[in-house]
Motif scaffolding. Structure first.
Motif, mmCIF file in Angstrom:
data_model
loop_
_atom_site.group_PDB
_atom_site.id
_atom_site.type_symbol
_atom_site.label_atom_id
_atom_site.label_comp_id
_atom_site.label_asym_id
_atom_site.label_seq_id
_atom_site.Cartn_x
_atom_site.Cartn_y
_atom_site.Cartn_z
ATOM 1 N N ARG A 1 -16.665 -0.218 34.029
ATOM 2 C CA ARG A 1 -16.210 -1.192 35.030
ATOM 3 C C ARG A 1 -17.297 -1.432 36.082
ATOM 4 O O ARG A 1 -17.624 -2.562 36.418
ATOM 5 N N ARG A 2 -17.873 -0.332 36.568
ATOM 6 C CA ARG A 2 -18.917 -0.449 37.589
ATOM 7 C C ARG A 2 -20.176 -1.114 36.999
ATOM 8 O O ARG A 2 -20.860 -1.878 37.694
ATOM 9 N N SER A 3 -20.455 -0.833 35.735
ATOM 10 C CA SER A 3 -21.617 -1.451 35.081
ATOM 11 C C SER A 3 -21.446 -2.953 34.963
ATOM 12 O O SER A 3 -22.399 -3.716 35.167
ATOM 13 N N VAL A 4 -20.234 -3.367 34.626
ATOM 14 C CA VAL A 4 -19.958 -4.806 34.512
ATOM 15 C C VAL A 4 -20.145 -5.472 35.867
ATOM 16 O O VAL A 4 -20.752 -6.549 35.979
ATOM 17 N N GLU A 5 -19.678 -4.795 36.909
ATOM 18 C CA GLU A 5 -19.822 -5.327 38.270
ATOM 19 C C GLU A 5 -21.301 -5.527 38.626
ATOM 20 O O GLU A 5 -21.717 -6.560 39.145
ATOM 21 N N GLU A 6 -22.106 -4.515 38.282
ATOM 22 C CA GLU A 6 -23.538 -4.563 38.570
ATOM 23 C C GLU A 6 -24.221 -5.649 37.729
ATOM 24 O O GLU A 6 -25.081 -6.387 38.219
ATOM 25 N N ALA A 7 -23.815 -5.733 36.476
ATOM 26 C CA ALA A 7 -24.399 -6.742 35.578
ATOM 27 C C ALA A 7 -24.062 -8.147 36.089
ATOM 28 O O ALA A 7 -24.903 -9.044 36.061
ATOM 29 N N ARG A 8 -22.840 -8.299 36.570
ATOM 30 C CA ARG A 8 -22.429 -9.595 37.117
ATOM 31 C C ARG A 8 -23.298 -9.973 38.320
ATOM 32 O O ARG A 8 -23.745 -11.113 38.448
ATOM 33 N N LYS A 9 -23.572 -9.005 39.179
ATOM 34 C CA LYS A 9 -24.389 -9.277 40.367
ATOM 35 C C LYS A 9 -25.776 -9.785 39.944
ATOM 36 O O LYS A 9 -26.249 -10.800 40.440
ATOM 37 N N ASP A 10 -26.393 -9.075 38.996
ATOM 38 C CA ASP A 10 -27.719 -9.480 38.532
ATOM 39 C C ASP A 10 -27.680 -10.836 37.831
ATOM 40 O O ASP A 10 -28.573 -11.661 37.988
ATOM 41 N N TYR A 11 -26.626 -11.003 37.016
ATOM 42 C CA TYR A 11 -26.486 -12.257 36.269
ATOM 43 C C TYR A 11 -26.419 -13.433 37.226
ATOM 44 O O TYR A 11 -27.151 -14.418 37.075
#
Lengths: 500, 500
Positions: free
Chosen positions: A78-88
């Motif tokens: 979940r936290r990884s998806v959040e971080e990936a979304r920020k970068d994306y």
């Protein structure tokens, strides 16, 4: 394939590319033959473009959207998806043409900055810096403001959650306590003797001693290596290959020794990231500031602690017997802790370092949140140096042009350096409650409990926790500059015998 | 975009990936920390898969077809398209699933081979080798036979145009002349004294001397570097970054010195490729055999030539004064040219090397063109060693299991090694017509005219010319084993005083 599986496979592929890029870069900085550099740079460009295209593909965007709509049970995913979304979003919200123009502008600006610095002529760099500031403001327009101001949006990219409101307060408090201390030291008649620091110390012996230091810190040489370079750095090639680089100055061994310990602190953070983060976007430091806190912890709270040298000073003497033969331990410790206000940030000591950062912070804040003009920078820079440090640059090269960061549009980065100092002091204070025998451990060169404490409380989480949460969880409070101020006061009062 | 432009851009991208893969591999072999190896291997796999998919895409296939239909005026592009087509078909004609299974089989077979060799037990490797041979035959079915037989198809992949018809003839002639020479040497009472070769020679001194050797050859250290490894190799990172690796044995300096000169020969070939080939698929050696001819030329026709040591022996003495203090030049030259039939190919001397290759060639030919069974290999191997070299392996590890090539399905590769010797001798003969003062040049350590001759006649063309065309253009005739035989007879008659 499940959504999660697709997500992890995507990042496995990206990590593969990143390993190649990291090694191409490391090699370039540690001994690649000079004629191959031009082609090498093209290759790094080719692979970086691939990573960019993988990271911003519509397909990946759809995957993220699906994952966000899903009930993700695994908090790490979940936290990884959040971080990936920020970068994306950071990359994707910029129209591709403008993104490309920005990359080219930064690349040009860096080479213009080099020339400007060589000629100590800010006017050459001025139009580029103006363009960089206005383009960055435009980018913030695409990204959307975060935490209520343009500059807070930039701060958040390096230090999630950091704001000018917090920084104004902590920097203000810190400055109030550091500036008088700097003045007192300048006035003190009890200056350490430092001439012996500059005697000849062979490169080979420095290298061997630097390796010893890394071994003592618990750096794992089976998952890393130490090499020579011009501007030292730590680099993660892959999670089991975390490299340190250093620089040898035969007339000042401190460059290599403290530089290696500093980069070793960064490296230990990366070597001790939790296995459960493997291959994910959060398999990295929590922030620039937290990363810097770990390197500074090693450099200052270990490397410049007098107890650490109790046995190690004898070891140092083995490597350079003539140089230190007639030097007492107490004088050695005073010498390596000398504090002297200077013009150049990267040469600053522990005490005055934060003041260098505050100058940059205030100017950046003025550029993005206020009405400061780029053309006002040189004058303001010099005035602030005089006010905070009591020294005034005589030209732009040793003033406003000294750092490369602005040429790369890294606005909002500088505060992380000073935050690293404050975090480190605050962590140290928390650690003392569990390891009250801290100084004894250093005297015995038993770093293991210290390293384990750092791993358990900080390293293992990587970017799973945000910096402010780490601080809260570890210390029970928010950012508090008093720990650093107390530490500096106590230390420098003793070094400069200010009470005598 | 024009077809040609699309073609060159495609290869620029592939070259970028190949640079990354080459550096990842080089690093793995020269000092990457061991814990990072597993992830590193995955990364090499990820990038290699990308290159494979770029090289076999339908889009690229269509581009090739369009280029072939076009009137290509530029002969370099025309030849590049031809070469690209060859590689494309080699990969593309195999159904992807079978290709993948083959890759996995080879990877498994290599690790089984390792165990089999360690245990000196051919039976462990037998089923894998059977599978490798039958799968390779199936691949030839997909590719289509070239030059009339299955084995000729394989030979052509390493040595374009080479056939069993040519090899049977030249190997036969060569054997007729080498075998009696080997026998005579074995019977000669005039053996060189070699004990001094094995004295302690420090690694650092070997490294410095090896660098000197590369400098003398004209290797460009600004476009390359020398590093230590376990199994030495030369590798092209990019066209301006051609690296040499070597190995230091402190009780036999020859390993490093002649190994470095050998790899230096490969490296000079790559460093001197024509600029007009930049980025194209023909920017590489003409064939395995031609490449080997260049390394062997340097190693033997320069490095083991008595005149080369006229001044260099004194230089060598500077690096290891005690070892050679009482050794005369003539005895040194005899010692480094010692010939002794042995069981292991990679330890073989100049004279007997080709015999090792002939054993493998005859066995491979029998496996692919005849009815030789894999299970017959160990017995036949040993019989042939006894027949050609007069020595018989006492187990499989020092016999049929000694080389890794078959585990990687590199059938058809071995002959290139012996071809390299014949090409080199034939080139030398042609060179002498233009540089009759060859020995004097070596004595003066003036290698420049020799290197320039090699560059003008061979290096610059890369794979633009095919090996047989190079041979014809340079020497005016086809492959002729007499030049090598003449050279060996003359040389060894002198070394072993066979006429006295």
């Amino acid at each position: 394939m499940s959504l999660e599986k697709r997500f992890t496979e995507h990042f496995n592929k990206i990590k593969g590319y990143e390993e190649a890029i990291a090694l191409l870069f490391w090699d370039l900085r540690t001994g690649a033959p000079k004629k191959g550099v031009e082609l090498r740079s093209e290759t790094i460009g080719t692979l970086s473009a691939e990573v960019f295209s993988l990271s911003t593909s519509d397909e990946f965007g759809e995957l993220l959207t699906s994952l966000e709509a899903d009930q993700l049970k695994n908090p790490i995913i979940r936290r990884s998806v959040e971080e990936a979304r920020k970068d994306y979003d950071l990359s994707k919200k910029i129209p591709p043409e403008e993104y490309k123009k920005f990359v080219i502008l930064k690349s040009k600006a860096e080479s213009v900055w080099e020339t400007a610095k060589e000629n100590s002529d800010f006017s050459l760099f001025l139009p580029y810096l103006e363009d960089l500031v206005s383009t960055t403001k435009k980018m913030v327009g695409y990204w959307g403001e975060k935490n209520g101001s343009t500059y807070n949006t930039l701060l958040d990219q390096y230090e999630p959650g950091m704001t000018t409101e917090i920084l104004d307060e902590v920097f203000g408090k810190l400055r109030e306590r550091i500036v008088p201390l700097v003045r007192k030291i300048a006035a003190s008649p009890n200056k350490p003797e430092t001439a012996f620091l500059y005697e000849h110390f062979s490169k080979q012996a420095q290298q061997d001693f630097s390796r010893e230091m890394l071994e003592q810190l618990g750096y794992d040489f089976e998952a890393g290596r130490l090499d020579e370079t011009v501007h030292p750095f730590m680099i993660s090639i892959n999670r089991q290959d975390i490299r340190v680089t250093t620089k040898y100055d035969e007339s000042d061994f401190r460059t290599a020794v403290f530089g290696t310990i500093h980069e070793g602190g960064h490296a230990m953070y990366e070597q001790n990231l939790g296995d459960d983060l493997a291959g994910l976007p959060i398999e990295t430091g929590a922030s620039m500031g937290i990363h810097e806190s770990q390197s500074l912890f090693c450099e200052n709270f270990i490397g410049r602690n007098e107890h650490f040298w109790q046995k190690n000073f004898d070891l140092l003497k083995d490597y350079a017997p003539d140089q230190f033969a007639s030097v007492e331990l107490v004088d050695y410790v005073r010498a390596i802790n000398e504090s002297k206000p200077s013009l150049i940030r990267i040469e600053a000591d522990e005490l005055s370092y934060a003041l260098h950062v505050m100058v940059r912070y205030e100017l950046e804040k003025g550029l993005f949140n206020g009405d400061l003009k780029v053309s006002d920078l040189p004058q303001l820079w010099n005035d602030k140096y005089e006010e905070y440090l009591g020294v005034r640059p005589s030209n732009d090269a040793e003033g406003v042009l000294q750092d490369v960061h602005w040429a790369g549009a890294s606005f909002g980065y500088f505060p992380s350096y000073a935050l690293g100092y404050m975090y480190a002091a605050q962590f140290k204070n928390a650690m003392l409650k569990e390891l009250p025998n801290y100084d004894e451990l250093l005297a015995e060169r038993n770093i293991t409990p210290i390293r384990e404490w750092l791993t358990n409380n900080i390293h293992q989480y990587g970017a799973f926790k945000k910096p402010m949460d780490i601080l809260k969880d570890v210390t029970g409070e928010g950012l508090n500059p008093d720990y650093l101020a107390d530490y500096l006061e106590e230390k420098y009062t003793k070094i400069y015998q200010l009470n005598e």
